[in-house]
Structure formats: structure tokens, C-alpha cells
Design an enzyme around this catalytic site. Structure first.
Site, PDB file in Angstrom:
ATOM      1  N   ASP A  96       0.831  -1.204   0.000  1.00 40.38           N
ATOM      2  CA  ASP A  96       0.000   0.000   0.000  1.00 40.38           C
ATOM      3  C   ASP A  96       0.868   1.258   0.000  1.00 40.38           C
ATOM      4  O   ASP A  96       2.070   1.200   0.303  1.00 40.38           O
ATOM      5  CB  ASP A  96      -0.893  -0.033   1.258  1.00 40.38           C
ATOM      6  CG  ASP A  96      -2.243   0.631   1.048  1.00 40.38           C
ATOM      7  OD1 ASP A  96      -2.358   1.463   0.140  1.00 40.38           O
ATOM      8  OD2 ASP A  96      -3.178   0.320   1.813  1.00 40.38           O
ATOM      9  N   ASP A 118     -10.940   1.807  -2.808  1.00 38.41           N
ATOM     10  CA  ASP A 118     -11.459   1.590  -1.456  1.00 38.41           C
ATOM     11  C   ASP A 118     -12.981   1.630  -1.449  1.00 38.41           C
ATOM     12  O   ASP A 118     -13.614   1.135  -0.517  1.00 38.41           O
ATOM     13  CB  ASP A 118     -10.917   2.657  -0.495  1.00 38.41           C
ATOM     14  CG  ASP A 118      -9.566   2.262   0.081  1.00 38.41           C
ATOM     15  OD1 ASP A 118      -9.090   1.152  -0.210  1.00 38.41           O
ATOM     16  OD2 ASP A 118      -8.978   3.083   0.824  1.00 38.41           O
TER      17      ASP A 118
HETATM   18  C1  GLA Z   1      -5.691   1.995   2.397  1.00 37.47           C
HETATM   19  C2  GLA Z   1      -6.110   0.852   1.511  1.00 37.47           C
HETATM   20  C3  GLA Z   1      -7.134   0.014   2.231  1.00 37.47           C
HETATM   21  C4  GLA Z   1      -6.586  -0.491   3.533  1.00 37.47           C
HETATM   22  C5  GLA Z   1      -6.116   0.678   4.374  1.00 37.47           C
HETATM   23  C6  GLA Z   1      -5.395   0.204   5.603  1.00 37.47           C
HETATM   24  O1  GLA Z   1      -6.747   2.897   2.565  1.00 37.47           O
HETATM   25  O2  GLA Z   1      -6.588   1.318   0.284  1.00 37.47           O
HETATM   26  O3  GLA Z   1      -7.532  -1.067   1.420  1.00 37.47           O
HETATM   27  O4  GLA Z   1      -5.536  -1.388   3.294  1.00 37.47           O
HETATM   28  O5  GLA Z   1      -5.225   1.519   3.643  1.00 37.47           O
HETATM   29  O6  GLA Z   1      -4.987   1.244   6.404  1.00 37.47           O
END
Ligand code: GLA
Length: 696
Positions: free
Chosen positions: A438, A508
Site C-alpha cells: 500500500d 477503497d
Molecule cells: C488503504 C487501503 C485500504 C486499507 C487501508 C489500511 O486505505 O486502500 O484497502 O488497506 O489503507 O490502512
């Protein structure tokens, strides 16, 4: 004359009497009539430079060592070599006065109808030069009604589509933020010269820049309808000084042209991505059960073991432990702490990860882990030890986003740390075969201690390359570990970065009504095999609808499995089982987008096996209040059936309904299709049907 043939996509160039290189033709019929009908000098320049076409946007802008700002390129030579079933053309140009060499590089991928282009700029002189802009591609285009389609939107709004008529002037579509640029603007546009193309009619070119940093597309309409599309990395804030002998190579841009609508451009890009870009791109991807939307930071062994059992029960194949598992002195209980401290938080997980991994493997699933290795929380042991490891500018406040800072991967020691962290985490926990990688903030105050004060703007490009180096090292150190690319969702949706990854987190935003449109947009560049789509509670939609939407991508769950009702659990099992039957089609078949959800209250798409003997059709009716209802198919009469264009009129097809539902009683008997259309799902929107068609 240089004729560059890449299947449907072609380009013809010719040298004028004065040595300038001109573009004679480009596009689907680009190579059809290679003989120029007019004097070569009357054709547009192949690669316009600042000072040449003074009224137009330049593709290349350089300040030469003597301070001159205009560049006039003359043709020197052209060469051609074989490359991967295609050809690599290199066209050498040089400035009329300054020792500046520019090589236009074209690689053809005829098996995919793709043309790849990049540009190399070399300073052959004794003094420094400044390179302000180098577009990867800059073809002249024309058309009676030029239209541009582009996407963007930001966090949870990725891939929001805009199609607009180009008017005189320059339309720029640029991403920003450097770290997760495709969150704002993914690196692809469609250009349709004669009005918007449909899925299967009209001339259209798709252009994508394979770059992990900011990109920029400029569509310029000049007098008399002359159009030029410049595409490449964002040059603003990225000026480069080239010392004597230095060379700069631009990122690649890919062109896919079609004379038969948008569909062929997407299918070409999908096949290319699967076969040439994505790691193990032709392999079937596992069904992932993730913890993020289910548990957020509230991890405990009992809850996690229950999720693992729940995952096994519903047909999951890979259990992914997301954020929240790490942080020793600065435990990661929310997003304010711990990034950089990649050791298990023993307060939450007293026995560490191994019992969870072992339990997962015993239940027949694989185990994956979330990391965000390019970042550090100021509230962390790593930052306390190395406050100088972050991107920052001397004397300026460092802005935090999501309470975190960006590690400076241009530093060799920081790159070493990150590669080493991943090596250590994997070595300490046998059984991890998947990482979600990420990156959750933009770049601000872009300074690095690795560059001289008058070279700080090199960071824009150097940071991307340094990040790719780290990704490459991780991929090569751990060839058997699958990598999911994520940057606050789909912030890194480009064909450059995907080379080190197997799939990506599309957004997300997992509200299935929004996801239908996001996945539709993303499908213009990326195959469904890389577009992770999980069933969650977002939007509070019917569970079966959420499952039917996730089944049209790389399927998975991200929901607290302890909270499923009996009906939902049965639906989850049915969805996973049905998906496993059809995932070869979804992940590796040919996508046919059938009815667009843009401005519409319904949408349909299909994935078809080569030859058409099997296909799966997804049809969704969306709530009218969910946004997007406008002048698209929303105006379509409710009883207009879904046209299936690949069906052979003579052939007979058996249809099986595999729409996820709690009980087999909901399943209808297979029936034979008459005609070449299907009906829309019936019921209160949002509602879906998923049907498998098999030729008899
Ligand atoms: C980001 C990612 C999510 C999740 C969060 C965790 O927002 O896109 O899918 O992994 O971080 O903090």
C-alpha cells in the site's frame, strides 16, 4: 519513408527536403497509403519542438547550454531491429546547431495491435542543458468532431468517466500527487476523431502512459481542426539538467487504435497486460478474504481465527491480514502510529502471526499480509531513529497526510531498509505467499538529500525509478510471493508499476453500486484478472447484489464473516462456487462491455472465451438515486433487451443462471436461448443476474 506497422495501429513518417521529420499517417488506417499525396513539408511534424510550430504545444522543450530555447530537429538515420515478434524502430534526430540528440523509439506489438513509443534525449555537448518537457508520444490527429474520454475523481471516486468534445485550445488531463497519481487521473485517454465511438463502432485510439508518477495528456485543437495529442510523464516540477553525455529516457506510451469501436482497444490492452506486463498474468487468481473492511485495526487472535474459519467455510482461498498487525513501541491501533515498525504487535497478537498462518494453511488457504513499506509514521521507532530518512525540504514544514511521511527511496540505505524489512518479515513467517503493498499519501515538499540543490526537480522522476527498483528487488527476491498493488485504492493503476505485481486493489469504494461504474472505467485499461473486487457492507446493499458485482472482477470478501446471516452465508458460498466455475472467463476471457452504467440506471458486460463457445454475462439494474442517471442508457426503455454481439445467429446456446442466491431453490433450470438477447434482471434495484452461456 518510415512505415511502422503494429497490427491495426500504424504510423508513417517521412523526411522533408530540409531534413525535418513529418507524420504522413497515424491510426487504424495509418499505413494504408504510405505515399504522401502532398509535399512532405506540408504534413505535421512528427515530434514538434519548442520554437518550431510556434503556435502549437511542443512535445520537447530544452534550454541549450548556450541559453538558446528553440530546438529544430533534423533526421539523421533510422534503424529497425526485431523485437519480441515485433520491431523496434529507432529514428535518430539532432538539433540543427546544438549537440542535442533525440531518438524517437517505436516498438510494435503486432500480436496486440499496440504501438509503444518513447523518446531518448542525449546531451552530446560540453555544457549542461535543461530538459523541461519530453512527451513520449505526440501524434498529429484530425477529425470532424474530436472527442476525448478520460477518467478521474480522487479517493473512492476513481475512474469517473468524462467524454467531451474538444474545442479550440488545449485540454490537459494530468495526474498529481506523485505517489498515487491514478487516484486522481488514471494514465489513459481515448481519442475519437469523428464523435464518441461506441463499444463496437467508430474510430478510436486509446493512449496509455506506463508511468508510476504523474502523467500528462494534452489534446490540442488548433485552426482547421488540426489536433495533436501529447502524452507522457508530467514535466511540470520535473525539469532535468543533463550534463555532458547524459541521457534521459521518457516513460513509454502505448497506442491501440480501432476502427470498430472502443471494445477492441480494451481487449488489446487486456491481452497485452496479461501476457506482457502483469506477473503470472495468465494464471488464475485466488479468491481473497481480507480483514480491512471487516475488522479495521481491531485485531485479536480469537476474531482472526474465526475469520479464517469463516473464509474456509465460504470458499475463500487466501486469507489477507490487512493493516493493524504491527508496531511494538508504537502499536498500530489507528492510522496515527507505527508505520515503519514492521514487527508484530504482541499486545494484540501475543503468539505472533505464526499460529494464524499455520491455522490458515491447515484450513487449506494461503496467507497474505499488508505492508506499506514506503512510508513512516512520525510516531514510530523508525522515525525516532532516522528522522532524516524522509522526503522533505530544508526549512519548510513537512506536511503530514494520514499522519505519515514518505521515506526517501532515492537513498540507498532507505531502499536497503525496505527490501530488507520485507525479506525479514517473510523469512520470520514461513507460509506467507502474498503481500498487499500500500501507499497512502501524496508527495509534498519534494526534497531529497541525494540530489544537489539545483537538481531537486529530478526527484519527480528519480523517486518513481527508485520505487520501481525496490519493487523489482522484492519481486526477484520472492518470486513465489504474489503482490497486490494498492495506493489508497486504485492510486497506482498503470502498466509501468504493474510489472512487479499480480493484481491491484481497484478502489477503497466497495459500495457495489459505485463499484459497477469504477470497474467499468478501469476495464478500459486493465483486465478483470487484476481488478480486485470484494464483497463488503459498504452502501448497505443486498448481499447477493454485492456478490454479483464482485464476481465480475477478481473476486473476494472483505466483511466480518461472523456477522453473516444464514442466508448471506449461503449466498457467499454459492457466489464463491459459481465464481470458481467461471473465473477463467472473467479473468482470461474477452471483455464485451454491453450497456454503459455512465448516466444510466442499468449496465451489462460479458466475458467471452476465445471462439465464443462459453461466456458469462453480468447484468445490473442500479437504483435511480445512486448518481449517474442522465443522458446515457438511462433513457433506454426498460424492456429493451441486452444485445449479445458475439453470438452466432445460427448457433444454439444453453443458459444457466448462476446469480448468487441463498438456496438452490432460487436457481432456475438451464434453458435454451432463442435469439441473441437477454432480459434485464427483475426486482427492486439494485439487482443483478449472472448467466453462463454455453454453445451446443
Ligand atoms: C488503504 C487501503 C485500504 C486499507 C487501508 C489500511 O486505505 O486502500 O484497502 O488497506 O489503507 O490502512
Amino acid at each position: 519513408m518510415v512505415v511502422i506497422e503494429a497490427g491495426r495501429t500504424g504510423l508513417v513518417l517521412a523526411v522533408g527536403d530540409d531534413g525535418r521529420l513529418h507524420q504522413i499517417g497515424f491510426g487504424p488506417g495509418g499505413v494504408a497509403s504510405p505515399r504522401p499525396e502532398l509535399p512532405v513539408a506540408l504534413y505535421p511534424l512528427a515530434y514538434p519542438t519548442f520554437g518550431e510550430e510556434v503556435l502549437r504545444e511542443p512535445a520537447l522543450r530544452v534550454t541549450h547550454a548556450d541559453g538558446a530555447t528553440s530546438t529544430r530537429l533534423r533526421f539523421v538515420s533510422a534503424s529497425i531491429a526485431d523485437h519480441d515478434g515485433g520491431a523496434l524502430h529507432r529514428i535518430e534526430l539532432v538539433d540543427r546547431v546544438a549537440p542535442l540528440a533525440v531518438t524517437l523509439c517505436y516498438r510494435t506489438w503486432p500480436a496486440y495491435d499496440l504501438l509503444e513509443q518513447w523518446v531518448e534525449v542525449t546531451n552530446g555537448g560540453h555544457g549542461d542543458i535543461s530538459v523541461h518537457r519530453v512527451a513520449a508520444t505526440a501524434p498529429a490527429l484530425s477529425g470532424a468532431a474530436p472527442h476525448l474520454t478520460h477518467w478521474g475523481g480522487g479517493w473512492a471516486g476513481e475512474w469517473t468517466e468524462t467524454t467531451e468534445r474538444l474545442t479550440p485550445g488545449t485540454k490537459s488531463v494530468a495526474s498529481a500527487g506523485a505517489v498515487r497519481p491514478s487516484l486522481h487521473r488514471p494514465p489513459i485517454v481515448l481519442f475519437a476523431p469523428a464523435g464518441p465511438a461506441t463499444e463496437d463502432a467508430g474510430s478510436v485510439g486509446a493512449c496509455s502512459v506506463a508511468w508510476g508518477g504523474d502523467t500528462r495528456f494534452d489534446a490540442e485543437v488548433a485552426l482547421h481542426g488540426q489536433v495533436r495529442l501529447l502524452a507522457g510523464h508530467q514535466g511540470r516540477g520535473a525539469e532535468r539538467v543533463l550534463g555532458p553525455g547524459d541521457q534521459f529516457t521518457s516513460p513509454s506510451a502505448y497506442w491501440a487504435w480501432s476502427g470498430a469501436g472502443i471494445g477492441p482497444t480494451s481487449r488489446a490492452l487486456h491481452r497485452f497486460a496479461r501476457e506482457q506486463v502483469v506477473r503470472d498474468g495468465t494464471a488464475i487468481r485466488a479468491t481473497v478474504v481480507n480483514t480491512w473492511e471487516a475488522l479495521f485495526f481491531a485485531l485479536d487472535p480469537v476474531g482472526l481465527l474465526a475469520q479464517i474459519d469463516g473464509a474456509a467455510d465460504v470458499g475463500g482461498e487466501l486469507f489477507l491480514l490487512d493493516d493493524g498487525w504491527f508496531g511494538t513501541t508504537h502499536p498500530r491501533n489507528d492510522d496515527t502510529t507505527g508505520l515503519g515498525d514492521w514487527e508484530v504487535d504482541r499486545r494484540k497478537l501475543p503468539d505472533g502471526l505464526q499460529p494464524l498462518i499455520d491455522h490458515t494453511l491447515e484450513r487449506g488457504l494461503r496467507f497474505g499480509l499488508w505492508v506499506e513499506p514506503e512510508m513512516v509514521s512520525p510516531d514510530s521507532a523508525l522515525y525516532a531513529a532516522h528522522p532524516d530518512w524522509v522526503i522533505a525540504e530544508p526549512g519548510r514544514d513537512r506536511r503530514e497526510e494520514r499522519n505519515q511521511l514518505v521515506l526517501d527511496l532515492c537513498r540507498r540505505d532507505v531502499r536497503g531498509f525496505v527490501v530488507d524489512v520485507i525479506d525479514r518479515v517473510l523469512a520470520a513467517h514461513p507460509g506467507i505467499t502474498y503481500l498487499k503493498w500500500d501507499a497512502n499519501r501524496d508527495l509534498t515538499e519534494p526534497g531529497t538529500t541525494t540530489l544537489a540543490s539545483d537538481r531537486q526537480s529530478h526527484l519527480a522522476v528519480d523517486r518513481v525509478r527508485a520505487t520501481w527498483k525496490v519493487m523489482e528487488a522484492v519481486a526477484s527476491n520472492h518470486p513465489d510471493v504474489e503482490l497486490m498493488l494498492c495506493a489508497s485504492g486504485g492510486g497506482r493503476s498503470d502498466l509501468g508499476t504493474l510489472r512487479w505485481f499480480h493484481e491491484l486493489w481497484t478502489s477503497d469504494n466497495t459500495d457495489p453500486v459505485a463499484r459497477v461504474r469504477i470497474q467499468w472505467g478501469a476495464s478500459h485499461l486493465l483486465p478483470a484478472s487484476v481488478l480486485a473486487a470484494h464483497v463488503t457492507r459498504w452502501g448497505d446493499r443486498p448481499f447477493a447484489f454485492a456478490a454479483a458485482v464482485a464476481m465480475s472482477g477478481r473476486f473476494g470478501f472483505d466483511v466480518d464473516l461472523r456477522t453473516l446471516t444464514d442466508d448471506e452465508r449461503a449466498t457467499a458460498r454459492a457466489a464463491a462456487a459459481a465464481y470458481h466455475e467461471i473465473r477463467d472467463l472473467v479473468q482470461q476471457g474477452d471483455l464485451h462491455r454491453l450497456v454503459s452504467p455512465v448516466g444510466s440506471d442499468r449496465t451489462a458486460l460479458a466475458y467471452v472465451a476465445p471462439g465464443g463457445e462459453r461466456a458469462v454475462v453480468f447484468a445490473y439494474r442500479l437504483p435511480a438515486d445512486a448518481g449517474g442517471v442522465g443522458d446515457g442508457a438511462g433513457g433506454m426503455a426498460a424492456d429493451t433487451p441486452i444485445d449479445l454481439p458475439w453470438l452466432e445467429a445460427e448457433a444454439r446456446y444453453v443458459i444457466r443462471n448462476i446469480t448468487p442466491a441463498p438456496s438452490a431453490a432460487d436457481a432456475t433450470e438451464p434453458f435454451e436461448l432463442t435469439g441473441t438477447t437477454l432480459d434485464w434482471p427483475i426486482g427492486e434495484a439494485p439487482v443483478a443476474t449472472v448467466q453462463v452461456l454455453t454453445r451446443r
